[in-house]
Structures are given as structure tokens and as C-alpha cells.
Design a protein around this motif. Structure first.
Motif, PDB file in Angstrom:
ATOM      1  N   PRO A 201      -2.262   7.278   5.161  1.00 11.43           N
ATOM      2  CA  PRO A 201      -3.256   8.326   5.461  1.00 11.43           C
ATOM      3  C   PRO A 201      -4.654   7.764   5.666  1.00 11.43           C
ATOM      4  CG  PRO A 201      -1.811   9.014   3.664  1.00 11.43           C
ATOM      5  CD  PRO A 201      -1.501   7.573   3.934  1.00 11.43           C
ATOM      6  N   TRP A 202      -5.031   6.757   4.883  1.00 13.21           N
ATOM      7  CA  TRP A 202      -6.362   6.161   5.015  1.00 13.21           C
ATOM      8  C   TRP A 202      -6.571   5.577   6.416  1.00 13.21           C
ATOM      9  CZ3 TRP A 202     -10.202   5.937   1.176  1.00 13.21           C
ATOM     10  CH2 TRP A 202     -11.321   5.157   1.492  1.00 13.21           C
ATOM     11  N   ALA A 203      -5.547   4.887   6.920  1.00 14.50           N
ATOM     12  CA  ALA A 203      -5.652   4.293   8.262  1.00 14.50           C
ATOM     13  C   ALA A 203      -5.769   5.370   9.327  1.00 14.50           C
ATOM     14  CB  ALA A 203      -4.450   3.394   8.525  1.00 14.50           C
ATOM     15  N   ARG A 204      -5.050   6.463   9.158  1.00 17.05           N
ATOM     16  CA  ARG A 204      -5.139   7.548  10.142  1.00 17.05           C
ATOM     17  C   ARG A 204      -6.525   8.186  10.146  1.00 17.05           C
ATOM     18  NH1 ARG A 204       0.155   8.704   8.156  1.00 17.05           N
ATOM     19  NH2 ARG A 204      -0.658  10.407   6.860  1.00 17.05           N
ATOM     20  N   TRP A 205      -7.142   8.211   8.950  1.00 20.37           N
ATOM     21  CA  TRP A 205      -8.465   8.836   8.860  1.00 20.37           C
ATOM     22  C   TRP A 205      -9.595   7.894   9.262  1.00 20.37           C
ATOM     23  CZ3 TRP A 205      -7.224  10.565   3.195  1.00 20.37           C
ATOM     24  CH2 TRP A 205      -6.261  11.596   3.233  1.00 20.37           C
ATOM     25  N   ARG A 206      -9.481   6.611   8.886  1.00 19.69           N
ATOM     26  CA  ARG A 206     -10.619   5.706   8.988  1.00 19.69           C
ATOM     27  C   ARG A 206     -10.465   4.594  10.012  1.00 19.69           C
ATOM     28  NH1 ARG A 206     -13.910   6.002   4.553  1.00 19.69           N
ATOM     29  NH2 ARG A 206     -15.301   4.850   5.954  1.00 19.69           N
ATOM     30  N   TYR A 207      -9.247   4.377  10.531  1.00 14.03           N
ATOM     31  CA  TYR A 207      -9.025   3.318  11.492  1.00 14.03           C
ATOM     32  C   TYR A 207      -8.682   3.933  12.850  1.00 14.03           C
ATOM     33  CZ  TYR A 207      -8.396   0.326   7.330  1.00 14.03           C
ATOM     34  OH  TYR A 207      -8.553  -0.338   6.131  1.00 14.03           O
ATOM     35  N   PRO A 209      -7.600   4.453  16.663  1.00  8.85           N
ATOM     36  CA  PRO A 209      -6.735   3.622  17.513  1.00  8.85           C
ATOM     37  C   PRO A 209      -7.560   2.685  18.399  1.00  8.85           C
ATOM     38  CG  PRO A 209      -6.006   5.906  17.542  1.00  8.85           C
ATOM     39  CD  PRO A 209      -7.318   5.893  16.816  1.00  8.85           C
ATOM     40  N   GLY A 210      -7.156   1.424  18.425  1.00  5.38           N
ATOM     41  CA  GLY A 210      -7.856   0.436  19.220  1.00  5.38           C
ATOM     42  C   GLY A 210      -9.038  -0.211  18.531  1.00  5.38           C
ATOM     43  N   SER A 211      -9.376   0.270  17.320  1.00  2.00           N
ATOM     44  CA  SER A 211     -10.499  -0.315  16.597  1.00  2.00           C
ATOM     45  C   SER A 211     -10.105  -1.663  15.998  1.00  2.00           C
ATOM     46  CB  SER A 211     -10.974   0.621  15.490  1.00  2.00           C
ATOM     47  OG  SER A 211      -9.977   0.766  14.491  1.00  2.00           O
ATOM     48  N   ARG A 212     -11.115  -2.408  15.596  1.00  2.00           N
ATOM     49  CA  ARG A 212     -10.859  -3.735  15.032  1.00  2.00           C
ATOM     50  C   ARG A 212     -10.052  -3.644  13.751  1.00  2.00           C
ATOM     51  NH1 ARG A 212     -15.553  -8.113  13.234  1.00  2.00           N
ATOM     52  NH2 ARG A 212     -14.104  -9.749  12.504  1.00  2.00           N
ATOM     53  N   ARG A 213     -10.383  -2.644  12.922  1.00  2.00           N
ATOM     54  CA  ARG A 213      -9.652  -2.501  11.655  1.00  2.00           C
ATOM     55  C   ARG A 213      -8.206  -2.079  11.900  1.00  2.00           C
ATOM     56  NH1 ARG A 213     -13.598   1.205   8.117  1.00  2.00           N
ATOM     57  NH2 ARG A 213     -13.714   2.239  10.150  1.00  2.00           N
ATOM     58  N   ALA A 214      -7.973  -1.242  12.897  1.00  2.00           N
ATOM     59  CA  ALA A 214      -6.600  -0.839  13.209  1.00  2.00           C
ATOM     60  C   ALA A 214      -5.779  -2.037  13.681  1.00  2.00           C
ATOM     61  CB  ALA A 214      -6.612   0.256  14.267  1.00  2.00           C
ATOM     62  N   GLU A 215      -6.380  -2.888  14.499  1.00  2.00           N
ATOM     63  CA  GLU A 215      -5.678  -4.078  14.978  1.00  2.00           C
ATOM     64  C   GLU A 215      -5.420  -5.055  13.842  1.00  2.00           C
ATOM     65  OE1 GLU A 215      -8.098  -5.584  18.087  1.00  2.00           O
ATOM     66  OE2 GLU A 215      -7.554  -4.000  19.525  1.00  2.00           O
ATOM     67  N   ARG A 216      -6.396  -5.213  12.946  1.00  2.00           N
ATOM     68  CA  ARG A 216      -6.199  -6.096  11.784  1.00  2.00           C
ATOM     69  C   ARG A 216      -5.072  -5.574  10.898  1.00  2.00           C
ATOM     70  NH1 ARG A 216     -11.095  -6.332   8.340  1.00  2.00           N
ATOM     71  NH2 ARG A 216      -9.713  -7.665   7.097  1.00  2.00           N
ATOM     72  N   ALA A 217      -5.046  -4.277  10.684  1.00  2.29           N
ATOM     73  CA  ALA A 217      -4.003  -3.692   9.842  1.00  2.29           C
ATOM     74  C   ALA A 217      -2.626  -3.897  10.459  1.00  2.29           C
ATOM     75  CB  ALA A 217      -4.279  -2.209   9.636  1.00  2.29           C
ATOM     76  N   LEU A 218      -2.522  -3.751  11.770  1.00  2.00           N
ATOM     77  CA  LEU A 218      -1.239  -3.923  12.443  1.00  2.00           C
ATOM     78  C   LEU A 218      -0.786  -5.379  12.401  1.00  2.00           C
ATOM     79  CD1 LEU A 218       0.882  -2.286  13.912  1.00  2.00           C
ATOM     80  CD2 LEU A 218      -0.274  -2.801  16.058  1.00  2.00           C
ATOM     81  N   ARG A 219      -1.743  -6.324  12.522  1.00  2.00           N
ATOM     82  CA  ARG A 219      -1.380  -7.746  12.400  1.00  2.00           C
ATOM     83  C   ARG A 219      -0.960  -8.079  10.974  1.00  2.00           C
ATOM     84  NH1 ARG A 219      -6.074  -8.572  15.606  1.00  2.00           N
ATOM     85  NH2 ARG A 219      -7.222  -9.197  13.731  1.00  2.00           N
ATOM     86  N   ARG A 220      -1.636  -7.471  10.008  1.00  2.69           N
ATOM     87  CA  ARG A 220      -1.329  -7.758   8.596  1.00  2.69           C
ATOM     88  C   ARG A 220      -0.005  -7.128   8.177  1.00  2.69           C
ATOM     89  NH1 ARG A 220       0.083  -8.983   4.423  1.00  2.69           N
ATOM     90  NH2 ARG A 220      -1.015  -9.302   2.456  1.00  2.69           N
ATOM     91  N   TYR A 221       0.285  -5.951   8.703  1.00  4.05           N
ATOM     92  CA  TYR A 221       1.513  -5.237   8.337  1.00  4.05           C
ATOM     93  C   TYR A 221       2.262  -4.823   9.607  1.00  4.05           C
ATOM     94  CZ  TYR A 221      -0.988  -4.779   3.889  1.00  4.05           C
ATOM     95  OH  TYR A 221      -1.691  -5.024   2.732  1.00  4.05           O
ATOM     96  N   PRO A 222       2.882  -5.770  10.312  1.00  6.17           N
ATOM     97  CA  PRO A 222       3.629  -5.417  11.528  1.00  6.17           C
ATOM     98  C   PRO A 222       4.862  -4.585  11.174  1.00  6.17           C
ATOM     99  CG  PRO A 222       4.022  -7.705  10.925  1.00  6.17           C
ATOM    100  CD  PRO A 222       2.940  -7.222  10.013  1.00  6.17           C
ATOM    101  N   PRO A 223       5.381  -3.793  12.134  1.00  4.25           N
ATOM    102  CA  PRO A 223       6.535  -2.925  11.846  1.00  4.25           C
ATOM    103  C   PRO A 223       7.767  -3.691  11.363  1.00  4.25           C
ATOM    104  CG  PRO A 223       5.488  -2.304  13.920  1.00  4.25           C
ATOM    105  CD  PRO A 223       4.855  -3.599  13.493  1.00  4.25           C
ATOM    106  N   ASP A 224       7.950  -4.918  11.830  1.00  5.94           N
ATOM    107  CA  ASP A 224       9.136  -5.694  11.451  1.00  5.94           C
ATOM    108  C   ASP A 224       8.864  -6.623  10.270  1.00  5.94           C
ATOM    109  OD1 ASP A 224       7.378  -7.293  12.816  1.00  5.94           O
ATOM    110  OD2 ASP A 224       8.908  -8.314  14.026  1.00  5.94           O
ATOM    111  N   ARG A 225       7.781  -6.412   9.541  1.00  7.32           N
ATOM    112  CA  ARG A 225       7.422  -7.282   8.434  1.00  7.32           C
ATOM    113  C   ARG A 225       8.436  -7.152   7.301  1.00  7.32           C
ATOM    114  NH1 ARG A 225       4.168  -6.387   3.746  1.00  7.32           N
ATOM    115  NH2 ARG A 225       3.113  -8.277   3.006  1.00  7.32           N
ATOM    116  N   ARG A 226       8.909  -8.288   6.817  1.00  7.53           N
ATOM    117  CA  ARG A 226       9.843  -8.306   5.699  1.00  7.53           C
ATOM    118  C   ARG A 226       9.380  -9.328   4.674  1.00  7.53           C
ATOM    119  NH1 ARG A 226      14.559  -6.073   5.427  1.00  7.53           N
ATOM    120  NH2 ARG A 226      15.416  -7.773   4.212  1.00  7.53           N
TER     121      ARG A 226
END
Length: 242
Positions: A201-207, A209-226
Motif C-alpha cells: 500500500p505504501w508504494a501505491r500511495w507514495r511511489y 509509476p515511473g518514479s525513481r523510488r518505484a524503479e528502485r523498489a522493483l529492482r530491489r523486489y522483482p516479481p521472480d525474486r526468491r
């Protein structure tokens, strides 16, 4: 007219670590046994089968809820001594394991036990074990802060600030750390100041789409992360079907 002051004192007793150990042990054994049985049923091996009553599949969380209700009602009503309290602790722990093993069904209101959404049940059980271990080890956020109104005000302020950090951590997708932070100070703070997960929820509110923080979050937690924890969850709960 005379008004007599009435003083109400709330006493928070220390946890009974011995009883907590019985409850935690029953939880772990029941959860492990339940997962073993359900995996055998899924593979069509052994004598175990799904239970149905009148054509309706009865999930094992039903028995867990009943066990917790019975244990809680007896404990609150009669406050039994030993060995009754240990028996109730085992009953409650086993009931909690049966209930949390189908935690995902609470959220989705459908049978997602073997689906990827069903992994939330394993997450809930792991979190319950972690909290149980902390309680058995003696972590108590309500320990005695000493006499005096100032001490109690400072204590209440610290608790509120810590609660805010824990809620923030949960909103950032760090549910386990947020809950553990309620018992261990500063854990919630560390989780809160770190980057939020992209689906939180925090990312949806504060990050945006396309922002630097959104991109950092996606790199840090990719969908296929295990992680190794994910491998442990697969070993305990079985591999999801999707």
C-alpha cells in the motif's frame, strides 16, 4: 457533596514461559503434521482423504477454530492449574495451527490452499512461530517501567512511536518485521526506513509509476525474486501449482 476517588489499577503479569512452550510445541507439531497429511492427500497416497459432511468439504480450520474457542472459554472461565493449563495450551496451540494453515482461505474466501495465494498460510504460520519464540524467550514490551507518572508517560510515548513505525513497516509490505517490532524495539523502525515493496500500500500511495523510488523498489523486489526462506516454505508447504 462528597466524591470519592476510585483508582483503577491495570496489572499486566509476566507471561508463563512454560505454558507458552507447550503451546508453541503443539503448534509446530500440528502444523507440520497437517502439512504432511495434506501433501499425502494431494499425491493420492496413504489412507488419508478429504472429509466431507453431506457433500460439503469440511476444512480443517473448522476443527482449529472449535479447539481455540473451547480452550479459551475454559481458561477464562475456570483458570485451571497444572496440568489443566498445559492441556489447554496444547489444545489452543494445535487449534491455532489448524486454523492458520488455512489462513489464505480467510482472505480469499475460496479454496486456494495449493495456489500461489495459499502461500500466505505458510507465511502466517512462520510468523506465528517467530512471535511464539520471542514470547517464550521472555520478550515483553509491557515490562515494569517503575513508579511515577513521568515514567508511565514516557513509556506510553515510546510505545506509540514504536507502534507507528510497526504500522508503517506493515504498510510497506514488511508484515513479519512489523509484527515482530511490536515485541522487539527498533525492528519496526529499521523496517520502516527501508524501501517499500512495489506491491505494498505504501508504494501505491507514495511511489508514482515511473518514479525513481518505484524503479528502485522493483529492482530491489522483482516479481521472480526468491530467497532461502522461499525455498524453506516450498519444502514445508509444498510447491504451489501456479
Amino acid at each position: 457533596m462528597r466524591h470519592d476517588a476510585v483508582e483503577i489499577e491495570i496489572v499486566i503479569t509476566a507471561p508463563n514461559h512454560g505454558v507458552g512452550l507447550w503451546m508453541l510445541g503443539a503448534f509446530v507439531l500440528t502444523f507440520g503434521g497437517t502439512r504432511a497429511v495434506t501433501r499425502l492427500i494431494r499425491a493420492g497416497r496413504g489412507p488419508f482423504r478429504d472429509m466431507s459432511v453431506g457433500g460439503t468439504h469440511v476444512h480443517h480450520q473448522v476443527y482449529g477454530i472449535m479447539a481455540m474457542l473451547v480452550a479459551g472459554a475454559i481458561e477464562f472461565s475456570y483458570r485451571p492449574g497444572s496440568p489443566g493449563v498445559q492441556i489447554l495450551a496444547v489444545l489452543f496451540g494445535a487449534g491455532a495451527a489448524l486454523t492458520l494453515d488455512e489462513f489464505a482461505l480467510w482472505l480469499h474466501l475460496e479454496d486456494v490452499y495449493w495456489a500461489r495465494e495459499g502461500r500466505k498460510s505458510v507465511d502466517a504460520a512462520f510468523l506465528a512461530v517467530a512471535v511464539g519464540l520471542l514470547l517464550v524467550a521472555g520478550f515483553n514490551p509491557f515490562s515494569d517501567v517503575g513508579p511515577g507518572a513521568v515514567n508511565h508517560l514516557v513509556f506510553a510515548g515510546v510505545m506509540l512511536v514504536n507502534l507507528a513505525f510497526c504500522v508503517g513497516a506493515i504498510l510497506k509490505g514488511k508484515t513479519a518485521l512489523g509484527v515482530i517490532g511490536l515485541l522487539v524495539p527498533l525492528v519496526g523502525l529499521v523496517a520502516f526506513i527501508r524501501l517499500a515493496k512495489p506491491d505494498s500500500p505504501w508504494a501505491r500511495w507514495r511511489y508514482p509509476p515511473g518514479s525513481r523510488r518505484a524503479e528502485r523498489a522493483l529492482r530491489r523486489y522483482p516479481p521472480d525474486r526468491r530467497t532461502r526462506i522461499d525455498a524453506l516454505k516450498d519444502f514445508v508447504g509444498g510447491t504451489p501449482r501456479n
